[in-house]
Design an enzyme around this catalytic site. Structure first.
Site, PDB file in Angstrom:
ATOM      1  N   ASN A  44     -45.879  18.749 -47.740  1.00  0.00           N
ATOM      2  CA  ASN A  44     -45.253  18.177 -48.934  1.00  0.00           C
ATOM      3  C   ASN A  44     -46.095  18.522 -50.154  1.00  0.00           C
ATOM      4  O   ASN A  44     -47.333  18.604 -50.089  1.00  0.00           O
ATOM      5  CB  ASN A  44     -44.967  16.682 -48.792  1.00  0.00           C
ATOM      6  CG  ASN A  44     -46.154  15.818 -48.460  1.00  0.00           C
ATOM      7  OD1 ASN A  44     -47.092  16.272 -47.818  1.00  0.00           O
ATOM      8  ND2 ASN A  44     -46.133  14.578 -48.883  1.00  0.00           N
ATOM      9  N   GLU A  46     -46.237  17.403 -53.994  1.00  0.00           N
ATOM     10  CA  GLU A  46     -45.741  16.461 -55.005  1.00  0.00           C
ATOM     11  C   GLU A  46     -46.000  16.991 -56.411  1.00  0.00           C
ATOM     12  O   GLU A  46     -46.662  18.022 -56.604  1.00  0.00           O
ATOM     13  CB  GLU A  46     -46.399  15.095 -54.768  1.00  0.00           C
ATOM     14  CG  GLU A  46     -45.979  14.528 -53.416  1.00  0.00           C
ATOM     15  CD  GLU A  46     -46.500  13.137 -53.129  1.00  0.00           C
ATOM     16  OE1 GLU A  46     -47.376  12.642 -53.864  1.00  0.00           O
ATOM     17  OE2 GLU A  46     -46.004  12.541 -52.150  1.00  0.00           O
ATOM     18  N   CYS A  55     -40.486  18.182 -49.868  1.00  0.00           N
ATOM     19  CA  CYS A  55     -40.873  17.719 -48.531  1.00  0.00           C
ATOM     20  C   CYS A  55     -41.525  18.853 -47.734  1.00  0.00           C
ATOM     21  O   CYS A  55     -41.253  20.043 -47.964  1.00  0.00           O
ATOM     22  CB  CYS A  55     -39.646  17.252 -47.755  1.00  0.00           C
ATOM     23  SG  CYS A  55     -38.983  15.672 -48.286  1.00  0.00           S
ATOM     24  N   GLU A  57     -40.866  19.644 -44.661  1.00  0.00           N
ATOM     25  CA  GLU A  57     -39.852  20.378 -43.893  1.00  0.00           C
ATOM     26  C   GLU A  57     -39.148  21.397 -44.777  1.00  0.00           C
ATOM     27  O   GLU A  57     -38.837  22.509 -44.345  1.00  0.00           O
ATOM     28  CB  GLU A  57     -38.798  19.400 -43.328  1.00  0.00           C
ATOM     29  CG  GLU A  57     -39.347  18.366 -42.368  1.00  0.00           C
ATOM     30  CD  GLU A  57     -39.800  17.093 -43.063  1.00  0.00           C
ATOM     31  OE1 GLU A  57     -40.345  17.161 -44.184  1.00  0.00           O
ATOM     32  OE2 GLU A  57     -39.610  16.017 -42.480  1.00  0.00           O
ATOM     33  N   CYS A  91     -33.476  17.043 -45.719  1.00  0.00           N
ATOM     34  CA  CYS A  91     -34.190  18.035 -44.890  1.00  0.00           C
ATOM     35  C   CYS A  91     -33.472  18.282 -43.578  1.00  0.00           C
ATOM     36  O   CYS A  91     -33.483  19.404 -43.064  1.00  0.00           O
ATOM     37  CB  CYS A  91     -35.642  17.617 -44.677  1.00  0.00           C
ATOM     38  SG  CYS A  91     -36.641  17.975 -46.140  1.00  0.00           S
TER      39      CYS A  91
END
Ligand code: THU
Length: 134
Positions: A44, A46, A55, A57, A91
């Site tokens: 992830n 941010e 994310c 994934e 996701c």
């Protein structure tokens, strides 16, 4: 497959270690196993503008596509949390784009797989059809 699962765990752990999550403090690592038997990682990432974050994934699926993969055999998602985490709805849909009936989702902590699902179990009614009624 046993060796591949060990490789997926190791890759997700490496990705987890690289996660950039200064705002939530919640690091996630993901590893995608492609039909080419290659493993693609994502963490992830941010952003100070919160909605711009992505994310683990999502980033692993992007790496898989860019690496030349066509189908996803399995995804392992890893977090250091009391409750086992599962990919978010968006996701799951991203994984679905490259999945088949067999696609497996492993949910893991930093050491081991805690739960195993098929993508179908987690997203039984995936959006798969762009046809409209005429
Ligand atoms: N996150 C993931 O990367 N994958 C998941 O499956 C759930 C949530 C991230 C998004 C955000 O950076 C942080 O975890 C907290 O929601």
């Amino acid at each position: 497959m046993r060796d591949k699962i060990a490789e997926l765990l190791a890759a997700a752990k490496q990705a987890h270690g690289r996660a950039y999550a200064p705002y939530s403090g919640f690091k996630v690592g993901a590893a995608v196993l492609g039909d080419d038997d290659k493993i693609y990682m994502g963490c992830n990432t941010e952003n100070i503008s919160y909605p711009c974050g992505s994310c683990a994934e999502q980033n692993a699926v992007g790496a898989f596509v860019c690496g030349g993969g066509h189908k996803i055999k399995a995804v392992l998602v890893m977090a250091d949390s009391i409750k086992t985490i599962s990919p978010c709805g968006a996701c799951l849909q991203r994984i679905n784009e490259f999945a088949d009936k067999e696609t497996t989702i492993y949910l893991a902590d930093l050491e081991k797989i805690r739960q195993t699902y098929s993508l179908r179990e987690l997203l039984p009614n995936a959006f798969n059809d762009l046809e409209i009624n005429k």
